[in-house]
Structures are given as C-alpha cells and as structure tokens.
Motif scaffolding. Structure first.
Motif, PDB file in Angstrom:
ATOM      1  N   GLY A 125      14.179   3.231  -2.167  1.00  0.00           N
ATOM      2  CA  GLY A 125      13.359   4.107  -3.014  1.00  0.00           C
ATOM      3  C   GLY A 125      11.920   4.319  -2.604  1.00  0.00           C
ATOM      4  N   LYS A 126      11.634   4.311  -1.303  1.00  0.00           N
ATOM      5  CA  LYS A 126      10.238   4.564  -0.925  1.00  0.00           C
ATOM      6  C   LYS A 126       9.905   6.045  -1.021  1.00  0.00           C
ATOM      7  CE  LYS A 126       7.689   2.074   1.384  1.00  0.00           C
ATOM      8  NZ  LYS A 126       6.943   1.482   2.517  1.00  0.00           N
ATOM      9  N   LYS A 127       8.675   6.324  -1.435  1.00  0.00           N
ATOM     10  CA  LYS A 127       8.319   7.731  -1.607  1.00  0.00           C
ATOM     11  C   LYS A 127       7.903   8.352  -0.270  1.00  0.00           C
ATOM     12  CE  LYS A 127       3.448   7.456  -2.952  1.00  0.00           C
ATOM     13  NZ  LYS A 127       3.091   6.145  -2.509  1.00  0.00           N
ATOM     14  N   ILE A 128       7.877   9.654  -0.285  1.00  0.00           N
ATOM     15  CA  ILE A 128       7.544  10.399   0.925  1.00  0.00           C
ATOM     16  C   ILE A 128       6.513  11.464   0.535  1.00  0.00           C
ATOM     17  CG2 ILE A 128       9.327  12.167   0.714  1.00  0.00           C
ATOM     18  CD1 ILE A 128      10.132  11.586   3.577  1.00  0.00           C
ATOM     19  N   VAL A 154       0.842  -1.197   0.000  1.00  0.00           N
ATOM     20  CA  VAL A 154       0.000   0.000   0.000  1.00  0.00           C
ATOM     21  C   VAL A 154       0.883   1.255   0.000  1.00  0.00           C
ATOM     22  CG1 VAL A 154      -1.709   1.298   1.342  1.00  0.00           C
ATOM     23  CG2 VAL A 154      -1.849  -1.187   1.225  1.00  0.00           C
ATOM     24  N   THR A 155       2.029   1.168   0.657  1.00  0.00           N
ATOM     25  CA  THR A 155       2.932   2.322   0.756  1.00  0.00           C
ATOM     26  C   THR A 155       3.963   2.326  -0.376  1.00  0.00           C
ATOM     27  OG1 THR A 155       4.418   1.106   2.257  1.00  0.00           O
ATOM     28  CG2 THR A 155       2.688   2.445   3.270  1.00  0.00           C
ATOM     29  N   GLY A 156       3.719   1.541  -1.410  1.00  0.00           N
ATOM     30  CA  GLY A 156       4.623   1.525  -2.560  1.00  0.00           C
ATOM     31  C   GLY A 156       5.271   0.159  -2.732  1.00  0.00           C
ATOM     32  N   ALA A 157       6.075   0.034  -3.782  1.00  0.00           N
ATOM     33  CA  ALA A 157       6.760  -1.234  -4.037  1.00  0.00           C
ATOM     34  C   ALA A 157       7.890  -1.384  -3.014  1.00  0.00           C
ATOM     35  CB  ALA A 157       7.319  -1.245  -5.446  1.00  0.00           C
ATOM     36  N   PRO A 207      11.754   9.143  -4.924  1.00  0.00           N
ATOM     37  CA  PRO A 207      13.177   9.115  -5.285  1.00  0.00           C
ATOM     38  C   PRO A 207      13.451   8.342  -6.585  1.00  0.00           C
ATOM     39  CG  PRO A 207      12.768   7.704  -3.407  1.00  0.00           C
ATOM     40  CD  PRO A 207      11.490   8.443  -3.674  1.00  0.00           C
ATOM     41  N   ASN A 208      12.454   7.553  -7.032  1.00  0.00           N
ATOM     42  CA  ASN A 208      12.664   6.796  -8.264  1.00  0.00           C
ATOM     43  C   ASN A 208      12.470   7.658  -9.509  1.00  0.00           C
ATOM     44  OD1 ASN A 208      12.934   4.151  -6.958  1.00  0.00           O
ATOM     45  ND2 ASN A 208      10.830   4.570  -6.338  1.00  0.00           N
TER      46      ASN A 208
END
Ligand code: PHE
Length: 412
Positions: free
Chosen positions: A369-372, A355-358, A390-391
């Motif tokens: 590389g998790k987003k914020i 849910v919070t990204g790949a 960051p990706n």
C-alpha cells in the motif's frame, strides 16, 4: 551460471579469510558467527560515480543521516552502527563484486542497496547464498525480491507504477495514442514499459510505436524521428535521468512538442539541469514529493538540508533514509545480528512510519500500500500533479488544482 560462479567466489574468499582475525568485532555472514560486541557493521553498495551517480549519492546521504540519528540516540542493542560503503560505478557487473567484498571482507550483517534494479538483481544472489539480508531502498522491478527470502525492498513495484501512469493518461488527460521508448539495457526500463503498455492498452489506448535505446547512448535521433512520424500524443520513456534530459532536448530539436512521461528513474537533481526547457510540461511517477506538507516529510527535509549544505532531498534520499531506519529497527527487534534472525525481523516490519509513508512488508517482502505521486516539470521546477494512495482511493485523482496538466508543450 553467473550466480553459481559468484557464490563460489564468495566461498573461496571466505575460506582464504578464515585464518585472519576480523578487523572489527562484528559480522556473522560468510565468515562465521555474529559478534555481540563492538560496532554493528552494515554494508551499502551504490552508484556513487558513473551514469547514475546522483542515485547513489542521494541514497548514501539518506542512509548517513538515518544512521547518525540512530547512533546519536544510543545506537541499537547498546552498540553503534557503522556503515561501510562500496561504489559500483553505476555498473551492474560491479554490484555483485561490491557485495561480495562487503560480505567476505567486511563481515557486514546486512546490506543496503542498490537503486537500479539490474544492479540489485546482480547482487541479490550473493546476499541470498550467504544468508545476509539485503534491503533495496528503491529498486522497483518485481524480480528483485524474488531472488530469495533474504531480499527486501522499501518501495512500490513497477506492475503498480506502470498502470498508475496508464490510468492517469487515459482517465485524467484523456490520452489515447502513446509512443514507448525503452532502455534495453535496463531490467527496470523493460519491465516498467511492459507494465505501463499492458494497462494502457487494456484501457483502450494504443501504443503507436515502440523504440529502444541503450543506457549511455548520446544520439536518439533515429528513434525519435520514427516516433515523430507515428504522431503520438505522449512519449512514455521509462528510463534514467541522464538519458531523459538528452532525449527531451533532441525531441524538441526535431520539432516534437508532445509531453514526455516517465517513471521514478527520472528523479534526480540533475534532470532539469540536463533537459532544461525541453522538459517543460513533462511528468513522471515517483515515491515522494519534497514539498509534501506532512510532518514526516517537512521534518526530514529540514534535517537533510541542515546536514547536507541546504540540498533538497530527492526520493532516493528519502527511501535510503527509510531503508536504514527500518534496518536499525529490525536489528533492535531481532535482539541480535545473525542473518536468519535479522531476516525474520525485517520481514515482520509493520506500520513503520517512514518519510515515504507507513511501511508494512508483505509475505513477498515488498511493502504493502505505498502511495505514488505524479510530479510535473513546470517553470523549471517540480510541481505535484496527483497523489495516488492505494489505501484510500482506487483511481488517480488530481491533487492540486494549480498544477493541472500543463498545455505549454502538450498537443492534446
Ligand atoms: N526504480 C528504479 C529501478 O528499479 C530506481 C529508481 C528509484 C530511480 C527511485 C530513481 C528513483 O531501477
């Protein structure tokens, strides 16, 4: 010293239990070999009561929803997953004994928790010395996963979160003067404060004053009075929600109008309840935004609301859900539940769609590389201000034109 004492406690407890038949046919940690039939028992420790009770409660709900889904679709390895939950009352001293009990008495195969970095750091050595993998959904202090090769996390770390806010203040809001107020009882708060101010100064900003408080304090007026005199444009407070609301209210009482900014520790359904109007125009960095239009988030929010009385899931719920799903997936890939096999499988997690990204774990057991997101408080509710992925991007950019920095309480 403390760690050695704890592992000794675990060893003694394990010894004293060695003669007893296991209650459930599972386990494989301190007490012996992993069972291959019956429920797979997983431990969870968290702040279900105490100062940060919403952290533990939301995480627990996220884990519960995830495991119900896993079990509903047949479980893993042909077995059901059973979660045993221990409340550490938001105290890091209790976190280590909660995990000791889960391992020695309940023979859990893995542990999910904690939220607060200080609590994760207190409990991680117990997991490490017993070779039981631990996944913290949401502890962001870099030292947590440095406790050993059995310790993993699902979230970004503070040396990333702090600089993102520093860049947002300097590049987007053109802020040059910031005051820092940290909770000196929290590893998270101290670490995030340093990560933020290091980058802020590097970008040419000035930290005009630094003050501290202790978690659970109720009077912040002397620190705030000193901060008021230093006249910052923004007050950065990397603390937990229960303190933030009071700090904001007392700042407004003292006639301070600058926005407060903070980190993920602000995230709670109680934040605005406690801080009310004092938080208008304030903002913080976070792991997820509940109104994100992506199908993963929409789907999760819908299921969560249906399961938990129409409540809106916060970031803790989302990360708890992701941690539980990654653990179930890792057990499946490992094909067994013994500690080292499970550790290897968790470490090999790659492109897991959460849910919070790949989620892809790096060699340091932190996701890559998790987003914020930066969310602001506007008209008594949360609004997305910026997403930093960051990706795909190097610097923070405004995501919603409609939620541009509010000037209702700002002085800049
Ligand atoms: N990152 C915080 C810590 O390490 C915990 C937290 C995560 C709180 C997400 C709220 C939301 O202590």
């Amino acid at each position: 010293m403390k760690n050695r004492y704890l592992s000794l406690t675990v060893a003694l407890l394990a010894l004293s239990l060695a003669g007893c038949p296991p209650k459930t046919e599972t386990g494989g940690g301190a007490t012996g070999k992993a069972a291959t039939t019956g429920d797979i028992v997983v431990g969870e420790y968290g702040s279900l009561t105490g100062n940060q009770a919403t952290f533990g409660t939301s995480t627990h709900n996220g884990i519960t929803l995830a495991m119900e889904e896993v079990n509903g679709s047949g479980g893993v390895l042909g077995r059901q997953i059973k979660v045993i939950t221990e409340d550490d009352q938001s105290k890091s001293e209790e976190a280590a004994s909660a995990v000791t009990k889960l391992i020695a008495q309940n023979s859990v195969v893995a542990v999910l928790g904690e939220v607060a970095s200080s609590s994760s750091m207190a409990a991680a050595p117990v997991c490490q010395s017993n070779k039981i993998p631990m996944i913290t959904p949401s502890s962001t202090n870099p030292d947590v996963t440095k406790k050993g090769d059995f310790i993993f996390r699902m979230c970004f770390i503070d040396p990333y979160q702090g600089p993102v806010m520093a860049e947002y203040l300097v590049n987007t809001l053109k802020v040059k003067r910031v005051a820092l107020l940290t909770d000196n009882r929290s590893d998270y708060s101290r670490g995030l404060g340093e990560a933020f101010s290091g980058r802020f100064k590097q970008l040419g900003g000035a930290i005009v004053i630094t003050q501290s408080y202790s978690q659970g304090d109720s009077d912040f007026r002397s620190q705030l009075t000193a901060i008021k005199t230093a006249n910052p444009e923004v007050l950065y407070v990397p603390g937990y929600y229960n303190d933030i609301g009071q700090i904001a209210s007392q700042a407004r009482d003292l006639g301070m109008t600058m926005p407060l900014a903070g980190g993920d520790g602000w995230e709670s359904p109680k934040l605005i309840e406690i801080g009310g109007k004092a938080l208008e125009g304030c903002f913080y960095s976070n792991h997820y935004y509940a109104e994100d239009p992506t199908p993963e988030v929409r789907n999760f929010v819908e299921k969560y609301k249906k399961r938990f009385d129409n409540q809106m899931p916060d970031a803790l719920a989302a990360l708890g859900y992701d941690a539980a799903k990654v653990l179930a997936d890792s057990i499946k890939r490992a094909g067994k539940t013994d500690g080292p096999a499970l550790r290897d499988a968790i470490g090999q997690t790659k492109g897991f769609q959460g849910v919070t990204g790949a989620i892809t774990l790096g060699p340091d057991r932190n996701p890559i590389g998790k987003k914020i997101v930066i969310v602001g408080i506007q008209n008594g509710r949360l609004a997305l201000r910026s997403t930093i992925d960051p990706n795909t991007q190097a610097a923070p950019v405004a995501a919603h034109a409609t939620s541009a920095p509010s000037d209702t309480t700002g002085t800049h």
